[in-house]
Design an enzyme around this catalytic site. Structure first.
Site, PDB file in Angstrom:
ATOM      1  N   SER A 118       0.853  -1.188   0.000  1.00  0.00           N
ATOM      2  CA  SER A 118       0.000   0.000   0.000  1.00  0.00           C
ATOM      3  C   SER A 118       0.885   1.233   0.000  1.00  0.00           C
ATOM      4  O   SER A 118       2.078   1.158   0.281  1.00  0.00           O
ATOM      5  CB  SER A 118      -0.944   0.008   1.214  1.00  0.00           C
ATOM      6  OG  SER A 118      -0.219   0.198   2.408  1.00  0.00           O
ATOM      7  N   CYS A 119       0.265   2.356  -0.331  1.00  0.00           N
ATOM      8  CA  CYS A 119       0.961   3.652  -0.298  1.00  0.00           C
ATOM      9  C   CYS A 119      -0.090   4.691   0.085  1.00  0.00           C
ATOM     10  O   CYS A 119      -0.982   4.388   0.878  1.00  0.00           O
ATOM     11  CB  CYS A 119       1.631   3.950  -1.637  1.00  0.00           C
ATOM     12  SG  CYS A 119       0.510   4.033  -3.036  1.00  0.00           S
ATOM     13  N   LEU A 120      -0.038   5.861  -0.487  1.00  0.00           N
ATOM     14  CA  LEU A 120      -1.023   6.886  -0.176  1.00  0.00           C
ATOM     15  C   LEU A 120      -2.319   6.652  -0.940  1.00  0.00           C
ATOM     16  O   LEU A 120      -3.395   6.654  -0.363  1.00  0.00           O
ATOM     17  CB  LEU A 120      -0.468   8.284  -0.470  1.00  0.00           C
ATOM     18  CG  LEU A 120      -1.404   9.448  -0.173  1.00  0.00           C
ATOM     19  CD1 LEU A 120      -1.716   9.521   1.326  1.00  0.00           C
ATOM     20  CD2 LEU A 120      -0.800  10.758  -0.658  1.00  0.00           C
TER      21      LEU A 120
END
Length: 159
Positions: A118-120
């Site tokens: 995941s990231c932003l």
């Protein structure tokens, strides 16, 4: 004993821990697959929803947040995720397991272990997914909604 995925008339091996443990078989159709199986089955798309990620976390999936460290420090993180910035990921996934454990305080995933990135908001996690797949990781997914989506459902964990 591994379960089987049913996609149309073809059978595919299920990579899901639940099916492998004999807890049932995965049917690749969301209405008939268990929540944890749905996210790990080889027949599924690599993008996970908030609820699928929540369910997978109960099955001890390794969740890697590829945002920069300053983002984690400033905004928080999704509970039980580890931070490996995207710029370090290729090197990290090729580390010696002892070095990985020392650096990230987590067991090094094998190429067949379930891993979620995941990231932003999904751009970097999609890159991470590609990196991992190019290295031979076979049970990788991304939480495309990322941290932005997570905080719509529940508060982040502060570092």
């Amino acid at each position: 004993m591994q379960g089987e995925c049913w996609t149309g008339r073809k059978r595919r091996r299920c990579l899901c821990d639940l099916a492998a443990s004999g807890a049932g078989s995965c049917h690749a159709w969301p209405a008939r697959a268990s929540p944890a199986c749905r996210g790990l089955c080889a027949a599924q798309e690599p993008n996970l929803s908030y609820q699928e990620l929540k369910d997978l976390k109960k099955a001890n999936v390794l969740h890697i947040d590829v945002r920069e460290r300053w983002e984690i420090d400033r905004f928080g993180k999704i509970p039980e995720s580890i931070n490996i910035p995207l710029s370090e990921l290729m090197e990290a996934l090729q580390m010696d397991p002892t070095d990985f454990k020392q650096q990230y305080n987590q067991k090094m995933p094998s190429k067949s272990d379930p891993v979620v990135f995941s990231c932003l908001a999904g751009t970097r996690s999609k890159q991470a997914l590609g990196f991992a797949m190019s290295l031979g990781f076979s049970r990788v997914h991304q939480y495309a909604g990322g941290f932005d989506d997570w905080v719509k459902h529940e508060p982040p964990e502060k570092k």
